[in-house]
Design a protein around this motif. Structure first.
Motif, PDB file in Angstrom:
ATOM      1  N   ARG A  86       1.020  -1.185  -0.154  1.00  0.00           N
ATOM      2  CA  ARG A  86       0.089  -0.044   0.044  1.00  0.00           C
ATOM      3  C   ARG A  86       0.781   1.085  -0.019  1.00  0.00           C
ATOM      4  O   ARG A  86       0.370   2.431   0.303  1.00  0.00           O
ATOM      5  N   ASP A  87       2.030   1.005  -0.046  1.00  0.00           N
ATOM      6  CA  ASP A  87       3.106   2.192  -0.204  1.00  0.00           C
ATOM      7  C   ASP A  87       3.659   2.647  -1.651  1.00  0.00           C
ATOM      8  O   ASP A  87       4.580   3.385  -1.452  1.00  0.00           O
ATOM      9  N   GLY A  88       2.879   2.190  -2.551  1.00  0.00           N
ATOM     10  CA  GLY A  88       3.135   2.678  -3.998  1.00  0.00           C
ATOM     11  C   GLY A  88       4.083   1.717  -4.622  1.00  0.00           C
ATOM     12  O   GLY A  88       4.612   2.196  -6.024  1.00  0.00           O
ATOM     13  N   ARG A  89       4.708   0.587  -4.265  1.00  0.00           N
ATOM     14  CA  ARG A  89       5.576  -0.110  -4.637  1.00  0.00           C
ATOM     15  C   ARG A  89       5.020  -1.078  -5.663  1.00  0.00           C
ATOM     16  O   ARG A  89       5.472  -1.548  -6.441  1.00  0.00           O
ATOM     17  N   GLY A  90       3.698  -1.282  -5.482  1.00  0.00           N
ATOM     18  CA  GLY A  90       3.013  -2.339  -6.211  1.00  0.00           C
ATOM     19  C   GLY A  90       3.056  -3.683  -5.423  1.00  0.00           C
ATOM     20  O   GLY A  90       1.836  -3.898  -4.796  1.00  0.00           O
ATOM     21  N   VAL A  91       3.925  -4.569  -5.764  1.00  0.00           N
ATOM     22  CA  VAL A  91       4.052  -5.720  -4.997  1.00  0.00           C
ATOM     23  C   VAL A  91       5.447  -5.939  -4.715  1.00  0.00           C
ATOM     24  O   VAL A  91       6.372  -5.410  -5.152  1.00  0.00           O
TER      25      VAL A  91
END
Length: 129
Positions: A86-91
């Motif tokens: 949920r921090d913008g990295r995706g997976v």
């Protein structure tokens, strides 16, 4: 299977007296087929050694107490587990020693490279503005 479905759709359009399909029509049909396959759990992938992407990998989604966990299965039986962030990295890689490298393909798709395999996953890509 994908090309046979496309041919069946195009044949039925032509049989009904519709004009020859345009590139736009073909693009729309392929997009609809792609979304249907994604919904059915089939995704584009290029397992290690593959020349290009094919829709031959399965995607399983499981909601856990810590978040969404994806398991991507390859035709040879191998798999990778990915945790949705949920921090913008995706997976990120959920297990194993190899990191998942994520790149944006378009506003609805990310590409994940891990252990020599590449996967195209449906995603909502938000603008960094």
């Amino acid at each position: 299977m994908r090309s046979s479905l496309l041919i069946a759709i195009l044949t039925s359009l032509t049989a009904c007296g519709s004009p020859e399909p345009t590139a736009t029509t073909l693009t729309r049909v392929e997009a609809v087929q792609g979304r249907a396959a994604d919904d059915a759990g089939q995704i584009l992938c290029a397992p290690q050694g593959a020349i290009g992407f094919e829709r031959v990998c399965a995607l399983d989604r499981v909601v856990t107490p810590t978040g969404l966990l994806l398991t991507v299965s390859k035709p040879d039986g191998g798999f990778h587990r990915l945790a949705v962030t949920r921090d913008g990295r995706g997976v990120i890689a959920a297990d194993g020693a190899e990191p998942a490298l994520v790149s944006v393909v378009d506003n609805a798709t990310i590409e994940v490279a891990i252990g020599g395999d590449r996967y195209r996953l449906p995603a909502t890509v938000k603008s960094s503005r």
